[in-house]
Structure formats: structure tokens, C-alpha cells
Design a protein around this motif. Structure first.
Motif, short mmCIF file in Angstrom:
data_model
loop_
_atom_site.label_atom_id
_atom_site.label_comp_id
_atom_site.label_asym_id
_atom_site.label_seq_id
_atom_site.Cartn_x
_atom_site.Cartn_y
_atom_site.Cartn_z
N THR A 103 0.85 -1.19 0.00
CA THR A 103 0.00 0.00 0.00
C THR A 103 0.89 1.25 0.00
O THR A 103 2.10 1.17 0.20
CB THR A 103 -0.90 0.06 1.25
N GLU A 105 0.94 3.57 2.21
CA GLU A 105 1.52 3.76 3.54
C GLU A 105 2.66 2.76 3.80
O GLU A 105 3.68 3.12 4.38
CB GLU A 105 0.42 3.63 4.61
N GLU A 106 2.48 1.52 3.35
CA GLU A 106 3.55 0.52 3.51
C GLU A 106 4.81 0.92 2.74
O GLU A 106 5.93 0.65 3.16
CB GLU A 106 3.06 -0.87 3.07
N ARG A 139 -5.34 7.94 -0.94
CA ARG A 139 -5.07 6.59 -1.47
C ARG A 139 -4.20 5.75 -0.53
O ARG A 139 -3.64 4.75 -0.95
CB ARG A 139 -4.36 6.69 -2.84
N ARG A 140 -4.09 6.16 0.73
CA ARG A 140 -3.06 5.58 1.61
C ARG A 140 -3.19 4.09 1.87
O ARG A 140 -2.20 3.42 2.10
CB ARG A 140 -2.99 6.34 2.95
N THR A 141 -4.43 3.55 1.80
CA THR A 141 -4.59 2.12 2.04
C THR A 141 -4.66 1.32 0.74
O THR A 141 -4.82 0.10 0.76
CB THR A 141 -5.87 1.84 2.86
N GLY A 142 -4.54 2.02 -0.39
CA GLY A 142 -4.60 1.33 -1.68
C GLY A 142 -3.22 0.85 -2.10
O GLY A 142 -2.20 1.40 -1.68
N LEU A 143 -3.20 -0.20 -2.94
CA LEU A 143 -1.92 -0.71 -3.43
C LEU A 143 -1.27 0.29 -4.38
O LEU A 143 -1.94 0.89 -5.23
CB LEU A 143 -2.12 -2.04 -4.17
#
Ligand code: ATP
Length: 248
Positions: A103, A105-106, A139-143
Motif C-alpha cells: 500500500t 503507507e507501507e 489513497r493511503r490504504t490502496g496498493l
């Protein structure tokens, strides 16, 4: 005076595979707090220059055959790329290179691991990134793989920002991105420079947008600098525009 130069590249030569001489005595400098544009046509040696500065040219690939590179007065020859990041040099590579299966964030967390070398380094300063790129917050939790090209470029810059660099090396932020998004990204680059004092060496094919935000510019041809000067002067010089920037 040299004390005001965050980066000094002196007379470097780079030879690929012992045959392709990509840089031929290239010298340039980045004054502290400035955006410096590095322009030139395909194959001029712009990306090679950035790779040489971040020590990404191993002997078997491109050999930094001679010359010297100083970051804040210190010779960088013995610093591994990762050490250079910790010293304050962040390189946003051409083509973005985000982790598509992680994601947003990741990706920012991964940048912190790389920076500290520790898996428990704690939460990165997400807000610093989201302040400049609100789109990444949405879009922080999106891939990352599902982001548009422009959003991936924002993430690549955001990852570099996590390191709170003194010097950012930006390789073709406009590559494959719409004119509108390119303009947005360059506006943010200028804001980061103005608000944080981050020095920047900006490689671009799009001379118009680069010179609009840069303080100074260098034009490369055949592995060396052929012209340099204040950005406004390069942008308005008819000969420079016609012969070196392909802007007729
Ligand atoms: P572009 O905008 O097309 O990336 P550039 O100005 O960044 O161009 P470089 O990518 O630095 O140019 O390439 C400079 C020269 O070195 C070119 O002749 C290129 O073909 C050559 N070159 C680059 N990387 C390698 C490599 N890994 N092995 C051999 N030759 C290389």
C-alpha cells in the motif's frame, strides 16, 4: 564560497563496460537551498550523473574512473548508497520504482526501514508527505500498483521526503505523466524547496517546466556540460532554446 555549495562534482568520468564513456570530465555544483536543472537530450548522460552522485555505479557496471564528488564538503567516494541517504542525499530514480504490491503507507514505512536499517524504526512522518501530496492520503490504504503514473511519481517523491534530505536528486519526474499532473508535481517540488530549503538536482527532458522552477541550469551534451547559467537566462536565450533544448 565553497561552503555554500551542498554538492560539488568535479571533473568526473564514467565508463560503462570498459567501452562506453558516458561522462567526460563533468563538473557541476548545487548551491545550498537551490533547484538546479540538469538538461540535455537522450543519452547525454544525465541519469548517469545522478547515479554517480549516489554511488550507484558498481565497478562491473559503470566505473567512476576519475574525478571527485563532495557533499557538504565531504568526499563521498567511500560512502555506500545507503549511507549517503542517511547523510542526507535522496535519489528519486527514473521510472518511479515504488513497491506495487504494498500500500501507499507501507511504501512509506519501507522507506523508513531502508533509512534506519531497523525493522522497528517506528512510524514514519506520514503527515510530512501528506501535507505535500494530499492525494496520497486519500489513497493511503490502496496498493501502489493501482495508482496512476502521476500518483506513483508523487509516492516516489514522498518516499524520498521521509528521509528529510538535504539534497534531492530527481530523475525525470515528468516521464510518462500528463502535462497537468507534471505541472502539479513541479509546483510541489518548488514548494518543498521553498518551505524546507531542500536543495535539488533536477534531471529533465522537459526543459520548459524544469527551468520554470529552477534557479540555475546546466545543459549536457556527450557526457559533459556545454552551457550553464541562471534559469531565466537559459530559458530566454534563443540559441540555447533552438540548439540545445529543441524548443525552436
Ligand atoms: P535518457 O534521458 O535517455 O535516460 P541520459 O541523458 O540520462 O538519457 P544516460 O542514461 O546517463 O543518459 O546514458 C548515457 C550514455 O551511457 C548513453 O550512451 C547510454 O547508452 C550509456 N549507458 C547508460 N547506462 C548504461 C549501462 N548500464 N551500460 C552501458 N551503457 C550505458
Amino acid at each position: 564560497s565553497p561552503a555554500d555549495l551542498v554538492l560539488e562534482v568535479n571533473n568526473i568520468e564514467v565508463v560503462y563496460n570498459k567501452v562506453v564513456q558516458a561522462l567526460r570530465g563533468l563538473s557541476l555544483a548545487v548551491p545550498r537551498g537551490e533547484i538546479v536543472a540538469l538538461l540535455g537530450s537522450n543519452g547525454a548522460g544525465k541519469s548517469t550523473t545522478l547515479k554517480a552522485i549516489s554511488n550507484l555505479l558498481p565497478l562491473e557496471d559503470g566505473l567512476l574512473a576519475s574525478g571527485s564528488i563532495r557533499f557538504q564538503g565531504q568526499d563521498t567516494a567511500r560512502l555506500a548508497p545507503q549511507q549517503l541517504v542517511r547523510h542526507g542525499v535522496s535519489h528519486v530514480m527514473e521510472g518511479r520504482h515504488v513497491f506495487e504490491d504494498l500500500t501507499v503507507e507501507e511504501n512509506l514505512v519501507a522507506s523508513t526501514y531502508a533509512l534506519t536499517g531497523r525493522a522497528n524504526a517506528g512510524k514514519p512522518d506520514f503527515d510530512l508527505v501528506y501535507e505535500y501530496f494530499p492525494r496520497l492520503h486519500e489513497r493511503r490504504t490502496g496498493l501502489a500498483g493501482y495508482l496512476s503514473g502521476g500518483e506513483q511519481q508523487m509516492l516516489a517523491i514522498g518516499r524520498a521526503l521521509i528521509a528529510q534530505p538535504t539534497l534531492m536528486l530527481l530523475d525525470e519526474p515528468s516521464l510518462g505523466i500528463s502535462p497537468k499532473l507534471t505541472e502539479d508535481i513541479f509546483t510541489i517540488i518548488a514548494r518543498i524547496n521553498a518551505e524546507r530549503g531542500t536543495s535539488m538536482l533536477l534531471v529533465e527532458q522537459n526543459a520548459t517546466v524544469a527551468l520554470a522552477v529552477a534557479h540555475r541550469g546546466y545543459i549536457m551534451e556527450g557526457g559533459k556540460i556545454v552551457i550553464d547559467g541562471p534559469a531565466e537566462r537559459l530559458a530566454s536565450d534563443a540559441d540555447v532554446r533552438e540548439f540545445y533544448l529543441g524548443m525552436g
